[in-house]
Design a protein around this motif. Structure first.
Motif, mmCIF file in Angstrom:
data_model
loop_
_atom_site.group_PDB
_atom_site.id
_atom_site.type_symbol
_atom_site.label_atom_id
_atom_site.label_comp_id
_atom_site.label_asym_id
_atom_site.label_seq_id
_atom_site.Cartn_x
_atom_site.Cartn_y
_atom_site.Cartn_z
ATOM 1 N N LEU A 86 -2.004 -6.378 -44.380
ATOM 2 C CA LEU A 86 -1.864 -7.394 -45.433
ATOM 3 C C LEU A 86 -3.201 -8.056 -45.689
ATOM 4 C CD1 LEU A 86 0.944 -9.995 -45.895
ATOM 5 C CD2 LEU A 86 -1.420 -10.768 -45.857
ATOM 6 N N LEU A 87 -3.522 -8.231 -46.975
ATOM 7 C CA LEU A 87 -4.696 -8.994 -47.385
ATOM 8 C C LEU A 87 -4.257 -10.026 -48.408
ATOM 9 C CD1 LEU A 87 -7.796 -9.392 -47.297
ATOM 10 C CD2 LEU A 87 -7.940 -7.867 -49.276
ATOM 11 N N ASN A 88 -4.454 -11.305 -48.087
ATOM 12 C CA ASN A 88 -4.108 -12.392 -48.999
ATOM 13 C C ASN A 88 -5.284 -12.628 -49.926
ATOM 14 O OD1 ASN A 88 -3.499 -14.831 -50.293
ATOM 15 N ND2 ASN A 88 -2.273 -15.527 -48.569
ATOM 16 N N CYS A 89 -5.154 -12.216 -51.182
ATOM 17 C CA CYS A 89 -6.258 -12.294 -52.139
ATOM 18 C C CYS A 89 -6.581 -13.731 -52.541
ATOM 19 C CB CYS A 89 -5.917 -11.475 -53.396
ATOM 20 S SG CYS A 89 -5.546 -9.739 -53.065
ATOM 21 N N ALA A 90 -5.668 -14.669 -52.303
ATOM 22 C CA ALA A 90 -5.887 -16.048 -52.725
ATOM 23 C C ALA A 90 -6.411 -16.928 -51.612
ATOM 24 C CB ALA A 90 -4.585 -16.647 -53.273
ATOM 25 N N ALA A 91 -6.429 -16.427 -50.379
ATOM 26 C CA ALA A 91 -6.725 -17.289 -49.233
ATOM 27 C C ALA A 91 -8.168 -17.220 -48.765
ATOM 28 C CB ALA A 91 -5.800 -16.935 -48.066
ATOM 29 N N ILE A 92 -8.946 -16.199 -49.204
ATOM 30 C CA ILE A 92 -10.311 -16.061 -48.710
ATOM 31 C C ILE A 92 -11.267 -15.864 -49.877
ATOM 32 C CG2 ILE A 92 -9.750 -15.171 -46.423
ATOM 33 C CD1 ILE A 92 -9.952 -12.383 -47.436
ATOM 34 N N PRO A 93 -12.559 -16.272 -49.726
ATOM 35 C CA PRO A 93 -13.551 -16.105 -50.800
ATOM 36 C C PRO A 93 -13.775 -14.644 -51.139
ATOM 37 C CG PRO A 93 -14.360 -17.565 -49.060
ATOM 38 C CD PRO A 93 -13.107 -16.935 -48.544
ATOM 39 N N ASP A 94 -14.408 -14.403 -52.313
ATOM 40 C CA ASP A 94 -14.583 -13.032 -52.799
ATOM 41 C C ASP A 94 -15.369 -12.162 -51.834
ATOM 42 O OD1 ASP A 94 -13.166 -13.715 -54.981
ATOM 43 O OD2 ASP A 94 -14.876 -13.887 -56.351
ATOM 44 N N ASP A 95 -16.512 -12.702 -51.310
ATOM 45 C CA ASP A 95 -17.331 -11.864 -50.432
ATOM 46 C C ASP A 95 -16.592 -11.525 -49.137
ATOM 47 O OD1 ASP A 95 -17.345 -14.466 -49.636
ATOM 48 O OD2 ASP A 95 -19.465 -14.546 -49.105
ATOM 49 N N ALA A 96 -15.861 -12.517 -48.600
ATOM 50 C CA ALA A 96 -15.087 -12.259 -47.393
ATOM 51 C C ALA A 96 -13.956 -11.282 -47.682
ATOM 52 C CB ALA A 96 -14.536 -13.563 -46.831
ATOM 53 N N ALA A 97 -13.327 -11.401 -48.863
ATOM 54 C CA ALA A 97 -12.242 -10.484 -49.240
ATOM 55 C C ALA A 97 -12.755 -9.061 -49.347
ATOM 56 C CB ALA A 97 -11.618 -10.930 -50.565
ATOM 57 N N GLU A 98 -13.990 -8.893 -49.868
ATOM 58 C CA GLU A 98 -14.565 -7.551 -49.979
ATOM 59 C C GLU A 98 -14.816 -6.962 -48.599
ATOM 60 O OE1 GLU A 98 -18.104 -5.260 -52.487
ATOM 61 O OE2 GLU A 98 -17.999 -7.455 -52.444
ATOM 62 N N ASN A 99 -15.331 -7.788 -47.675
ATOM 63 C CA ASN A 99 -15.541 -7.318 -46.303
ATOM 64 C C ASN A 99 -14.231 -6.927 -45.647
ATOM 65 O OD1 ASN A 99 -18.219 -7.908 -46.695
ATOM 66 N ND2 ASN A 99 -18.206 -9.800 -45.500
ATOM 67 N N GLU A 100 -13.190 -7.759 -45.852
ATOM 68 C CA GLU A 100 -11.891 -7.484 -45.242
ATOM 69 C C GLU A 100 -11.266 -6.227 -45.833
ATOM 70 O OE1 GLU A 100 -10.047 -8.957 -42.789
ATOM 71 O OE2 GLU A 100 -11.884 -10.058 -42.321
ATOM 72 N N LEU A 101 -11.448 -6.016 -47.124
ATOM 73 C CA LEU A 101 -10.807 -4.882 -47.796
ATOM 74 C C LEU A 101 -11.488 -3.562 -47.453
ATOM 75 C CD1 LEU A 101 -8.577 -4.042 -49.790
ATOM 76 C CD2 LEU A 101 -10.204 -4.406 -51.648
ATOM 77 N N PHE A 102 -12.839 -3.523 -47.553
ATOM 78 C CA PHE A 102 -13.560 -2.259 -47.401
ATOM 79 C C PHE A 102 -14.231 -2.105 -46.038
ATOM 80 C CE2 PHE A 102 -13.640 -3.287 -51.971
ATOM 81 C CZ PHE A 102 -12.962 -2.178 -52.450
ATOM 82 N N GLY A 103 -14.427 -3.215 -45.312
ATOM 83 C CA GLY A 103 -15.160 -3.130 -44.059
ATOM 84 C C GLY A 103 -16.662 -2.989 -44.313
ATOM 85 N N TYR A 104 -17.448 -2.837 -43.251
ATOM 86 C CA TYR A 104 -18.889 -2.700 -43.425
ATOM 87 C C TYR A 104 -19.462 -1.833 -42.309
ATOM 88 C CZ TYR A 104 -18.504 -6.762 -40.304
ATOM 89 O OH TYR A 104 -18.157 -7.618 -39.289
ATOM 90 N N ALA A 105 -20.600 -1.205 -42.623
ATOM 91 C CA ALA A 105 -21.249 -0.292 -41.684
ATOM 92 C C ALA A 105 -22.053 -1.081 -40.657
ATOM 93 C CB ALA A 105 -22.161 0.666 -42.453
#
Length: 516
Positions: free
Chosen positions: A260-279
């Protein structure tokens, strides 16, 4: 730009409407007419100043009730919905004309036949199949639906041949071609597995005595086993996430992960990290990499809660994942491929957000393949008391105290309170009341609820004339009762008038199946 013109069915009105477009030097791209009294216009986008002159000119035409801009024409909406549905279908679907030549093929069919659609068009389907003569079946006087085992490139498939009939103005039917659906042995086995092992017990936790909730669960059981994107809409506190989890458990992916990812609860940059992850080292340090929820949900379901709050950048990136099933982690050049089902929830009307330019239209059609609307607590009045008693039992057990009774006065109050926060609000107020209760019976005074009008919008009726107020109250009353009595006969019995009168009133106010 598209306009929707609500008007009377008057001879000559369309010509007068077109004359206005000529006067304003507007190049009409398309026009569609609904017999119920709606004309749709499609023309190039206008500057705001030009639109300010055009709209009043159309409204001044005799018989025109209203004019408004819309996101797309009915034919465009139908085409986009069909295209999106065909794209996500796991089964290969091919359409042929009366000569057996291919006129359409979805992505799964192109992969099966190993050619892009542009090369497949107008090619005969028959020579590609072994086990059935397509042209001979089409040449029959009345070809009937046919299911046959066929072989394609040495592999067995079950092919369903479905004739397409077109009704002429004379009433006679003529053959226009056929649709052929191919199912692999593995898919058929999965269907049998779903029938045997994934019964509807996953939805038994829902309390459903009302017609609205009963219908929702009936639809949810059918849509849960499909693998296409699912959009769940409803007011805050109605239980959208609970329904999404039940649909996941009842699906073929039920044993896979649920993220689950709450799109309304976290800022855009944090949401992008949570959604796609990072290397690893993506942020210029020795930090280890992280898998995003997309990757963690591989083989299962990803729930995007409050998708309407997602930023335009993430909307664009999510669209590519839905199209190709691939994405890149932040700071990584290598693509990651995932196999997930996406379920989205929203308390906002995404179609309205699309019209306002706040949500991508192409993403909306990708997500809105299957959809469910969770009714508000006001629409499921028969569920309120059973829900309240169920919650009292649960909270009393959690708080380790005897289950309290509901006073007669409180029971009546609960059923007539508007519940703007729905099931969540009902649960919160009962939990607080049970926590502070000193006796063994709950009463109205034990609940800290703000007073609200039983019919939202009632105060606004006082601003107009008596006739307008009466019509407004009639509309509010019918809208309030229709979900509990979802047919003109049931509602007529409830109100003590004829079902014809109720049907006319529902049609006049655009309520339920009688929407204009």
């Amino acid at each position: 730009m598209r306009l929707k013109v609500n008007c009377e069915d008057r001879l000559g009105l369309t010509r007068e409407l077109l004359n206005i477009l000529v006067e304003h030097r507007i190049d009409l791209r398309g026009i569609e007419i609904d017999t119920s009294g709606i004309i749709y216009l499609n023309f190039p986008a206008l500057a705001f100043a030009e639109l300010q002159h055009l709209m009043p000119a159309i409204r001044r035409l005799p018989g025109v009730h209203d004019v408004q801009t819309i996101a797309c024409m009915p034919s465009e909406q139908e085409h986009n919905a069909i295209a999106a549905l065909l794209k996500v279908l796991p089964d290969a679907v091919v359409a042929v004309d009366v000569k057996g030549r291919i006129t359409l093929a979805n992505d799964a069919a192109c992969a099966l036949l190993d050619q892009p659609q542009a090369q497949l068009l107008q090619q005969p389907l028959g020579p590609r199949l072994k086990g059935v003569f397509v042209s001979r079946w089409l040449e029959q006087d009345q070809p009937r639906p046919l299911s046959e085992k066929v072989t394609i490139e040495g592999q067995p498939w079950l092919a369903d041949f479905l004739p397409i009939w077109v009704t002429e103005e004379s009433g006679e039917q003529s053959l226009a071609g056929a649709v052929v659906v191919f199912k692999s042995a593995w898919r058929i086995g999965q269907h049998f597995k779903a029938m045997r092992h994934r019964e509807s017990t996953h939805f038994d936790d829902f309390i459903a005595h009302s017609p609205a909730m009963t219908e929702l669960l009936r639809e949810a059981r059918r849509l849960a086993v499909l693998d296409a994107p699912l959009l769940i809409q409803g007011e805050t506190g109605t239980g959208k996430e609970q329904l999404a989890r039940a649909c996941h458990r009842a699906s073929l992916r039920g044993e896979g992960p649920f993220m689950l990812l709450n799109c309304a609860a976290i800022p855009d940059d944090a949401a992008e990290n949570e959604l796609f992850g990072y290397a690893p080292g993506a942020f210029g340090n020795n930090e280890k990499g992280k898998r995003g929820v997309l990757e963690q949900a591989n083989g299962g379901t990803l729930l995007l809660d409050e998708i309407g709050e997602m930023s335009p950048l993430l909307q664009r990136k999510l669209l590519r994942v839905l199209q190709d099933g691939v994405f890149r982690r932040l700071g990584d050049e290598q693509e990651v491929k995932v196999d997930i089902r996406v379920i989205c929830t929203s308390q906002q009307d995404l179609a309205t957000l699309v019209q306002q330019g706040l949500f991508r239209q192409d993403l909306f059609y990708r997500l809105n393949v299957l959809n469910l609307r969770v009714p508000s607590l006001r629409e499921r009045q028969k569920d309120i008391l059973p829900l309240a008693r169920h919650l009292c039992t649960r909270y009393a057990a959690e708080l380790e105290r005897p289950q309290p009774r509901l006073s007669t006065r409180l029971a009546d109050y609960l059923q007539h309170y508007p519940w703007p926060g729905n099931v969540r609000q009902l649960g919160n107020c009962l939990y607080r009341a049970i926590s502070l209760l000193e006796g063994d019976e709950l009463d109205i005074n034990d609940l800290a609820l703000p007073e609200q009008s039983g019919l939202p919008g009632l105060d606004a009726l006082c601003e107009g004339s008596l006739e307008e107020a009466v019509k407004g109250f009639e509309r509010l009353l019918l809208a309030r009762l229709y979900p509990e009595y979802p047919s003109s006969r049931l509602l007529a019995k409830r109100l003590g008038i004829s079902h014809t009168a109720v049907a006319n009133k529902l049609r006049d106010h655009g309520i339920g199946k009688h929407k204009k």
